[in-house]
Design a protein around this motif. Structure first.
Motif, short mmCIF file in Angstrom:
data_model
loop_
_atom_site.label_atom_id
_atom_site.label_comp_id
_atom_site.label_asym_id
_atom_site.label_seq_id
_atom_site.Cartn_x
_atom_site.Cartn_y
_atom_site.Cartn_z
N ARG A 32 -98.86 -20.68 -2.34
CA ARG A 32 -99.08 -21.43 -1.10
C ARG A 32 -99.90 -22.69 -1.38
O ARG A 32 -99.57 -23.77 -0.91
CB ARG A 32 -99.78 -20.52 -0.08
N ARG A 33 -100.99 -22.55 -2.12
CA ARG A 33 -101.83 -23.72 -2.44
C ARG A 33 -101.03 -24.76 -3.21
O ARG A 33 -101.16 -25.96 -2.96
CB ARG A 33 -103.07 -23.28 -3.22
N ALA A 34 -100.20 -24.33 -4.14
CA ALA A 34 -99.39 -25.27 -4.93
C ALA A 34 -98.38 -25.99 -4.03
O ALA A 34 -98.18 -27.21 -4.17
CB ALA A 34 -98.67 -24.54 -6.06
N ALA A 35 -97.76 -25.27 -3.12
CA ALA A 35 -96.79 -25.89 -2.21
C ALA A 35 -97.46 -26.91 -1.30
O ALA A 35 -96.93 -28.00 -1.07
CB ALA A 35 -96.09 -24.81 -1.38
N ILE A 36 -98.65 -26.57 -0.80
CA ILE A 36 -99.38 -27.51 0.06
C ILE A 36 -99.81 -28.74 -0.73
O ILE A 36 -99.70 -29.87 -0.25
CB ILE A 36 -100.57 -26.80 0.73
N ALA A 37 -100.27 -28.55 -1.95
CA ALA A 37 -100.69 -29.68 -2.79
C ALA A 37 -99.52 -30.61 -3.10
O ALA A 37 -99.71 -31.81 -3.30
CB ALA A 37 -101.32 -29.17 -4.08
N ALA A 38 -98.30 -30.07 -3.14
CA ALA A 38 -97.12 -30.87 -3.47
C ALA A 38 -96.53 -31.59 -2.25
O ALA A 38 -95.57 -32.35 -2.40
CB ALA A 38 -96.06 -29.97 -4.09
N LEU A 61 -102.03 -27.10 13.87
CA LEU A 61 -101.69 -28.36 13.21
C LEU A 61 -102.69 -28.64 12.10
O LEU A 61 -103.88 -28.40 12.26
CB LEU A 61 -101.75 -29.54 14.19
N ARG A 62 -102.17 -29.16 11.00
CA ARG A 62 -103.02 -29.61 9.89
C ARG A 62 -102.40 -30.86 9.30
O ARG A 62 -101.23 -31.15 9.50
CB ARG A 62 -103.15 -28.52 8.82
N ARG A 63 -103.18 -31.59 8.56
CA ARG A 63 -102.68 -32.76 7.84
C ARG A 63 -101.96 -32.31 6.57
O ARG A 63 -102.28 -31.26 6.01
CB ARG A 63 -103.83 -33.71 7.47
N PRO A 64 -101.00 -33.10 6.09
CA PRO A 64 -100.34 -32.76 4.82
C PRO A 64 -101.38 -32.63 3.70
O PRO A 64 -102.38 -33.34 3.69
CB PRO A 64 -99.41 -33.94 4.55
N GLN A 65 -101.14 -31.72 2.80
CA GLN A 65 -101.97 -31.45 1.63
C GLN A 65 -103.31 -30.80 1.97
O GLN A 65 -104.16 -30.67 1.11
CB GLN A 65 -102.18 -32.71 0.78
N GLN A 66 -103.50 -30.42 3.22
CA GLN A 66 -104.72 -29.71 3.61
C GLN A 66 -104.38 -28.25 3.89
O GLN A 66 -103.30 -27.94 4.40
CB GLN A 66 -105.37 -30.34 4.84
N SER A 67 -105.30 -27.38 3.61
CA SER A 67 -105.12 -25.94 3.79
C SER A 67 -104.96 -25.59 5.27
O SER A 67 -105.45 -26.30 6.15
CB SER A 67 -106.35 -25.23 3.22
#
Length: 164
Positions: A32-38, A61-67
């Motif tokens: 999950r962390r890798a997918a969000i970081a990408a 809602l969250r911003r892209p690349q944020q957990s």
């Protein structure tokens, strides 16, 4: 007695392994962390629809690349654009309100600065002005943790900043 002791000795390591699979450093969380970081950065949000019947909240809602831990539970304003599940009333029996629970969207819009009280959840949530959306994934898996258990009646985490 020996039989029970044998089962405990045998089952405890299995339970320990199972709990590791859903921990903060489990393979599922690492993926999950890798997918969000990408994720591609941009002037949009990532939204996860979260439906609890009879409430007015839309989801997180969250911003892209944020957990997802940084996400905010919101109420959507439909003054500019209807939410994805806003179908004609004739469709309510066939996939109407809330049919998109746990769908993940790319969301464009902005926080209005208003706080909206939802009497059915007893929460005061930020209003988000929806301008557009795009479905990313209808089955994205867990939201906060692989241990998430949705029952349709309560949130998966406490929202202390939203209490009256």
């Amino acid at each position: 007695m020996r039989h029970i002791l044998f089962r405990l000795v045998f089952l405890l390591p299995l339970l320990a392994l199972a709990s590791c699979e859903t921990g903060n450093d489990s393979p599922a969380m690492q993926a999950r962390r890798a997918a969000i970081a990408a994720e591609a950065p941009g002037d949009h949000y990532i939204g996860r629809r979260f439906v609890i019947e009879r409430t007015h909240l839309w989801g997180y809602l969250r911003r892209p690349q944020q957990s997802w831990d940084t996400s905010r539970l919101v109420i959507m304003s439909e003054r500019m654009k209807n939410t994805p599940d806003r179908l004609p009333e004739s469709a309510l029996g066939n996939g109407g309100y809330g049919y998109d629970h746990n769908h993940e969207y790319r969301i464009w819009g902005y926080f209005t600065g208003r706080k909206i009280f939802d009497p059915n959840s007893n929460l005061i949530l930020p209003e988000f002005m929806l301008q557009n959306y795009e479905l990313i994934n209808p089955k994205p898996g867990f939201l906060f943790s692989p241990k998430d258990k949705f029952n349709g009646y309560q949130l998966l985490r406490s929202e202390p900043e939203a209490l009256p």
